[in-house]
Design a protein around this motif. Structure first.
Motif, short mmCIF file in Angstrom:
data_model
loop_
_atom_site.label_atom_id
_atom_site.label_comp_id
_atom_site.label_asym_id
_atom_site.label_seq_id
_atom_site.Cartn_x
_atom_site.Cartn_y
_atom_site.Cartn_z
N GLU A 113 -5.75 -3.29 -4.32
CA GLU A 113 -4.53 -3.42 -3.52
C GLU A 113 -3.46 -2.40 -3.91
O GLU A 113 -2.68 -1.96 -3.06
N SER A 114 -3.41 -2.04 -5.17
CA SER A 114 -2.37 -1.10 -5.63
C SER A 114 -2.76 0.32 -5.26
O SER A 114 -3.94 0.68 -5.29
N PRO A 115 -1.78 1.16 -4.89
CA PRO A 115 -2.11 2.53 -4.49
C PRO A 115 -2.55 3.43 -5.64
O PRO A 115 -3.17 4.47 -5.42
N LEU A 116 -2.25 3.02 -6.87
CA LEU A 116 -2.54 3.87 -8.02
C LEU A 116 -3.01 3.05 -9.20
O LEU A 116 -2.46 2.00 -9.51
N GLY A 117 -4.05 3.54 -9.86
CA GLY A 117 -4.46 3.01 -11.15
C GLY A 117 -4.23 4.08 -12.20
O GLY A 117 -4.39 5.28 -11.92
N ILE A 118 -3.83 3.66 -13.39
CA ILE A 118 -3.65 4.61 -14.49
C ILE A 118 -4.42 4.09 -15.68
O ILE A 118 -4.12 3.01 -16.21
N CYS A 119 -5.43 4.85 -16.10
CA CYS A 119 -6.17 4.52 -17.31
C CYS A 119 -5.52 5.28 -18.46
O CYS A 119 -5.40 6.51 -18.41
N PRO A 153 0.80 -1.24 0.00
CA PRO A 153 0.00 0.00 0.00
C PRO A 153 0.83 1.29 0.00
O PRO A 153 0.26 2.39 -0.10
N ASP A 154 2.15 1.18 0.06
CA ASP A 154 3.00 2.36 0.16
C ASP A 154 2.72 3.35 -0.98
O ASP A 154 2.65 2.95 -2.15
N PRO A 155 2.57 4.63 -0.66
CA PRO A 155 2.33 5.62 -1.72
C PRO A 155 3.54 5.79 -2.63
O PRO A 155 4.68 5.55 -2.22
N ILE A 156 3.28 6.20 -3.85
CA ILE A 156 4.34 6.47 -4.82
C ILE A 156 4.74 7.94 -4.71
O ILE A 156 3.89 8.82 -4.86
N PRO A 157 6.00 8.24 -4.42
CA PRO A 157 6.42 9.65 -4.32
C PRO A 157 6.14 10.40 -5.62
O PRO A 157 6.23 9.83 -6.72
N GLN A 158 5.79 11.67 -5.51
CA GLN A 158 5.42 12.46 -6.66
C GLN A 158 6.53 12.52 -7.71
O GLN A 158 6.27 12.47 -8.90
N ASP A 159 7.78 12.64 -7.26
CA ASP A 159 8.86 12.75 -8.23
C ASP A 159 9.03 11.45 -9.02
O ASP A 159 9.35 11.47 -10.22
N VAL A 160 8.79 10.30 -8.36
CA VAL A 160 8.88 9.01 -9.06
C VAL A 160 7.74 8.90 -10.08
O VAL A 160 7.96 8.50 -11.23
N LEU A 161 6.55 9.29 -9.67
CA LEU A 161 5.40 9.25 -10.58
C LEU A 161 5.64 10.14 -11.80
O LEU A 161 5.36 9.75 -12.94
N GLU A 162 6.19 11.32 -11.56
CA GLU A 162 6.46 12.22 -12.68
C GLU A 162 7.50 11.64 -13.63
O GLU A 162 7.40 11.81 -14.85
#
Length: 215
Positions: A101-107, A27-36
């Protein structure tokens, strides 16, 4: 710009260790810089006519994920009935998504009208814009793996679920829904290969020289 041996090896390591992740999400969040960084990698994929037809809808709401999960469960039950009895039972036992379960979904979508009706490279093969979006997905997937993030592509959901839940206009094509997050581990082999759903094809069996040849 030359690629060093170490840089080359890192690219191949990333390719060969990429996995379709389903049940290992944390469940750990994805840091914004990693997502970018991973979205920037996706946005730098090759695209026909440089039209860049993709958009990315970032899904973080638990409520929205729950609706998508229900859509998956319905489509999953429909899909199970398409297999013969042996495969059906194996199919039902598979874990095929990590939507909640995943912290983020991307469509990931494709705007086929972007930059007008005539686009360089689409004049004969109009589907090239869809293939360009798939290139963006692959870039995102490999960048995510390089960041030690897992990605799982969920294709067993009717487009109407995404369209209604995420407010996607009718003129926008839906290409993928990706579950993204840190994982407990990456499997040594792809799960479907490991359980024997299908074997990996031998490379030589899919290579032809000059003309199509029967194997």
């Amino acid at each position: 710009m030359n690629i060093t041996d170490n840089e080359r090896d890192a690219v191949y390591k990333t390719i060969f260790s990429r996995r379709d992740v389903r049940s290992e999400f944390k469940p750990d969040p994805i840091p914004q810089d990693v997502l970018e960084r991973i979205l920037t990698a996706a946005h730098h994929a090759p695209s026909v006519g440089f039209m860049q037809p993709w958009d990315f809808i970032l899904v973080q709401s638990d409520g929205i994920k729950s609706v998508i999960k229900k859509g998956f469960e319905k489509a999953h039950a429909e899909s199970a009935e398409m297999f013969d009895e042996n495969k059906k039972q194996q199919y039902k036992r598979l874990k095929l998504e990590g939507i909640t379960e995943s912290p983020l979904g991307i469509c990931v979508t494709c705007d086929r009208s972007r930059n007008g009706p005539v686009v360089l490279g689409r004049t004969i093969k109009p589907e090239m814009d869809l293939y360009s979006v798939v290139c963006a997905i692959q870039n995102l997937w490999l960048a995510a793996r390089a960041e030690n993030l897992g990605v799982g592509w969920v294709s067993i959901v009717h487009d109407s679920v995404f369209r209604d839940t995420l407010g996607i206009p009718d003129n926008i094509d839906i290409v993928a829904y990706l579950c993204v997050g840190y994982v407990s581990h990456f499997n040594e082999k792809p799960e479907l290969e490991k359980i024997g759903w299908l074997p990996r094809q031998n490379l030589e069996s899919v290579i032809h020289y000059d003309k199509w040849s029967s194997k």
